[in-house]
Design a protein around this motif. Structure first.
Motif, mmCIF file in Angstrom:
data_model
loop_
_atom_site.group_PDB
_atom_site.id
_atom_site.type_symbol
_atom_site.label_atom_id
_atom_site.label_comp_id
_atom_site.label_asym_id
_atom_site.label_seq_id
_atom_site.Cartn_x
_atom_site.Cartn_y
_atom_site.Cartn_z
ATOM 1 N N ALA A 35 -6.432 7.829 -2.128
ATOM 2 C CA ALA A 35 -6.774 7.093 -0.905
ATOM 3 C C ALA A 35 -7.620 5.869 -1.220
ATOM 4 O O ALA A 35 -7.427 4.792 -0.639
ATOM 5 C CB ALA A 35 -7.510 8.010 0.071
ATOM 6 N N ASN A 36 -8.563 6.012 -2.159
ATOM 7 C CA ASN A 36 -9.418 4.877 -2.508
ATOM 8 C C ASN A 36 -8.634 3.817 -3.278
ATOM 9 O O ASN A 36 -8.850 2.609 -3.081
ATOM 10 C CB ASN A 36 -10.614 5.341 -3.337
ATOM 11 N N LEU A 37 -7.726 4.237 -4.158
ATOM 12 C CA LEU A 37 -6.910 3.267 -4.898
ATOM 13 C C LEU A 37 -6.006 2.483 -3.957
ATOM 14 O O LEU A 37 -5.774 1.287 -4.154
ATOM 15 C CB LEU A 37 -6.084 3.978 -5.970
ATOM 16 N N LEU A 38 -5.501 3.150 -2.920
ATOM 17 C CA LEU A 38 -4.713 2.440 -1.905
ATOM 18 C C LEU A 38 -5.579 1.432 -1.155
ATOM 19 O O LEU A 38 -5.118 0.334 -0.819
ATOM 20 C CB LEU A 38 -4.091 3.433 -0.920
ATOM 21 N N ALA A 39 -6.834 1.810 -0.907
ATOM 22 C CA ALA A 39 -7.760 0.889 -0.240
ATOM 23 C C ALA A 39 -8.044 -0.322 -1.125
ATOM 24 O O ALA A 39 -8.124 -1.457 -0.640
ATOM 25 C CB ALA A 39 -9.061 1.615 0.105
#
Length: 328
Positions: A35-39
């Motif tokens: 989720a953070n890498l997508l952000a």
């Protein structure tokens, strides 16, 4: 073949990004959560889009320092249109943004092509003019979230297959550029003009028109990013994206796009943008001020240019040695 791939600029950048993520994750494991890498990818999407536009300009031995000002002016214009006509379809808003951005890019291209003014001088001038126009049309005032329609701000934030709309725009632009660079005559002309403009003329390529097309493409993408930026952050003002042109140039140079023209790739520009995007998002995590990013971007440009120059000198020596062996 395998050795050449493993030591290519794209591979080195990919290794650097993976190493950087590993170092950050060793202290903050949550940083590499999907989720953070997508952000991070979503935050980097505007830089990816602008870097690809800048890439084709640099390939033709030019540079566009007005992209951030183009972004800001287009963003202000579409925000003002939205406040005046909140019911206007988003497709029309995007068309206006792309068209206005392309027009500003065309102004740069005409000045470089027809008046033969150095690109850095042209785009420094238009950068200042575009910022001034923003102040004139807005009277220095901000347009905030409560003045924008829900549809205007929701479009780049919308989710599809778990990915935000802004990221999908970047993905589509990357795909289109892969096709442009590898499958079209215009893409080949960018490399020909940058590699050897005199030889390009003899092959029937119009150098001025090719550079003009590069500026129009860069401007159109800046215009698109103007809407996406303003809609995502729900604010428009004079100094929006101030200094962002440095990051755009840094992403290209780090990605192996030669300032001398004629050398570069879509993958390199993409990885250069991702490298800076990871650094930008990692700085607050490791308690370093985000204001250091401009210094890091500037240092990265110097390092990358020095690296390219050294690689070219080594290549030149190898060619000379080969020629000596061939004549001996």
């Amino acid at each position: 073949m395998l050795k050449r791939i493993s030591t290519s600029r794209e591979a080195i950048l990919l290794y650097a990004i993976v190493l950087l993520l590993a170092l950050i994750a060793s202290r903050f494991p949550g940083f590499i959560a999907p989720a953070n890498l997508l952000a991070v990818l979503n935050d980097t999407s505007p830089l990816i889009i602008l870097a690809l536009g800048q890439m084709v300009v640099i390939l033709t031995r030019c540079i566009d320092l007005s992209v951030a000002a183009n972004l800001a002016l287009t963003g202000m214009v579409v925000a003002m249109i939205n406040t005046a006509m909140p019911g206007l379809p988003i497709v029309v808003i995007i068309t206006i943004a792309v068209g206005l951005g392309a027009l500003m890019g065309a102004i740069n291209g005409i000045l470089v092509w027809k008046l033969d003014i150095p690109p850095i001088v042209v785009t420094l001038g238009t950068m200042t003019i575009f910022r001034g126009v923003i102040f004139l049309i807005s009277d220095g005032k901000w347009i905030n979230a409560h003045e924008m329609s829900d549809s205007f701000t929701a479009f780049p934030r919308g989710m599809f297959l778990g990915v935000q709309g802004l990221t999908w725009f970047a993905i589509i632009v990357v795909i289109l550029f892969v096709i442009l660079i590898s499958r079209t005559a215009l893409g080949r002309a960018f490399f020909a003009v940058g590699g050897n403009p005199h030889a390009a003329v003899y092959t029937g390529i119009n150098v001025g028109k090719t550079q003009f097309a590069a500026f129009v493409i860069s401007g159109a993408l800046a215009g698109l990013t103007g809407y996406l930026w303003v809609a995502r952050y729900a604010v428009a003002y004079v100094d929006i994206a101030g200094g962002f042109e440095l990051e755009v140039v840094a992403a290209c140079v780090i990605g192996g796009i030669s300032i001398a023209g004629g050398i570069g790739s879509v993958g390199g520009a993409l990885l250069g943008a991702l490298f800076l995007g990871v650094i930008k998002n990692a700085l607050p995590v490791v308690n370093i001020s985000p204001f250091w990013q401009l210094a890091i971007s500037g240092a990265a440009i110097i390092f990358a240019v020095a690296f390219n120059a050294r690689a070219n000198r080594v290549k030149g020596r190898v060619i000379l040695k080969s020629a000596e062996h061939a004549t001996s």
